[in-house]
Design a protein around this motif. Structure first.
Motif, PDB file in Angstrom:
ATOM      1  N   ARG A  25       0.837  -1.210   0.000  1.00 11.80           N
ATOM      2  CA  ARG A  25       0.000   0.000   0.000  1.00 11.80           C
ATOM      3  C   ARG A  25       0.867   1.254   0.000  1.00 11.80           C
ATOM      4  N   ALA A  48       2.278   1.820  -3.420  1.00 12.83           N
ATOM      5  CA  ALA A  48       1.227   2.316  -4.312  1.00 12.83           C
ATOM      6  C   ALA A  48       0.997   3.813  -4.090  1.00 12.83           C
ATOM      7  N   LYS A  49       0.996   4.241  -2.823  1.00 16.06           N
ATOM      8  CA  LYS A  49       0.838   5.674  -2.523  1.00 16.06           C
ATOM      9  C   LYS A  49       1.992   6.481  -3.100  1.00 16.06           C
ATOM     10  N   ARG A 100       3.872   5.679  -5.726  1.00 11.88           N
ATOM     11  CA  ARG A 100       3.719   5.723  -7.183  1.00 11.88           C
ATOM     12  C   ARG A 100       2.661   6.755  -7.575  1.00 11.88           C
ATOM     13  N   GLU A 101       1.543   6.757  -6.852  1.00  8.05           N
ATOM     14  CA  GLU A 101       0.472   7.697  -7.152  1.00  8.05           C
ATOM     15  C   GLU A 101       0.941   9.139  -6.953  1.00  8.05           C
ATOM     16  N   ALA A 102       1.661   9.399  -5.864  1.00  5.20           N
ATOM     17  CA  ALA A 102       2.160  10.748  -5.581  1.00  5.20           C
ATOM     18  C   ALA A 102       3.164  11.198  -6.644  1.00  5.20           C
ATOM     19  N   GLY A 157       2.976  10.340  -9.709  1.00  4.96           N
ATOM     20  CA  GLY A 157       2.296  10.370 -11.000  1.00  4.96           C
ATOM     21  C   GLY A 157       2.597   9.175 -11.882  1.00  4.96           C
ATOM     22  N   LYS A 158       3.060   8.110 -11.271  1.00  2.00           N
ATOM     23  CA  LYS A 158       3.364   6.892 -12.031  1.00  2.00           C
ATOM     24  C   LYS A 158       2.163   5.968 -12.012  1.00  2.00           C
ATOM     25  N   GLY A 159       2.002   5.213 -13.063  1.00  2.00           N
ATOM     26  CA  GLY A 159       0.907   4.260 -13.135  1.00  2.00           C
ATOM     27  C   GLY A 159       1.260   2.943 -12.476  1.00  2.00           C
ATOM     28  N   ILE A 160       0.398   1.995 -12.661  1.00  2.00           N
ATOM     29  CA  ILE A 160       0.619   0.649 -12.132  1.00  2.00           C
ATOM     30  C   ILE A 160       1.709  -0.013 -12.962  1.00  2.00           C
TER      31      ILE A 160
END
Length: 67
Positions: free
Chosen positions: A32, A35-36, A38-40, A42-45
């Protein structure tokens, strides 16, 4: 650094269900957090390593893995 699943795997091998539960929670918390991050950023999955999406929510193993 030990691999992410190492503690969980070892606990399962020892039949230590309390340890396995704690290790699984630690793995999930780490996932988790990543994932946070990566999101911060601006990267995707990330691209799945061992499976490919074939339709909607259907996934198939990649049988032609490059080494």
């Amino acid at each position: 650094m030990r691999r992410l699943w190492a503690h969980l795997t070892e606990a399962i091998k020892r039949d230590d269900m309390h340890g396995a539960t704690a290790a699984k929670s630690a793995v999930e918390d780490k996932q988790r957090e990543k994932a946070k991050q990566r999101e911060a950023a601006g990267k995707g999955i990330p691209e799945p390593r061992f499976f490919r999406n074939v339709a909607g929510d259907r996934w198939m193993p990649k049988l032609d893995l490059e080494r």
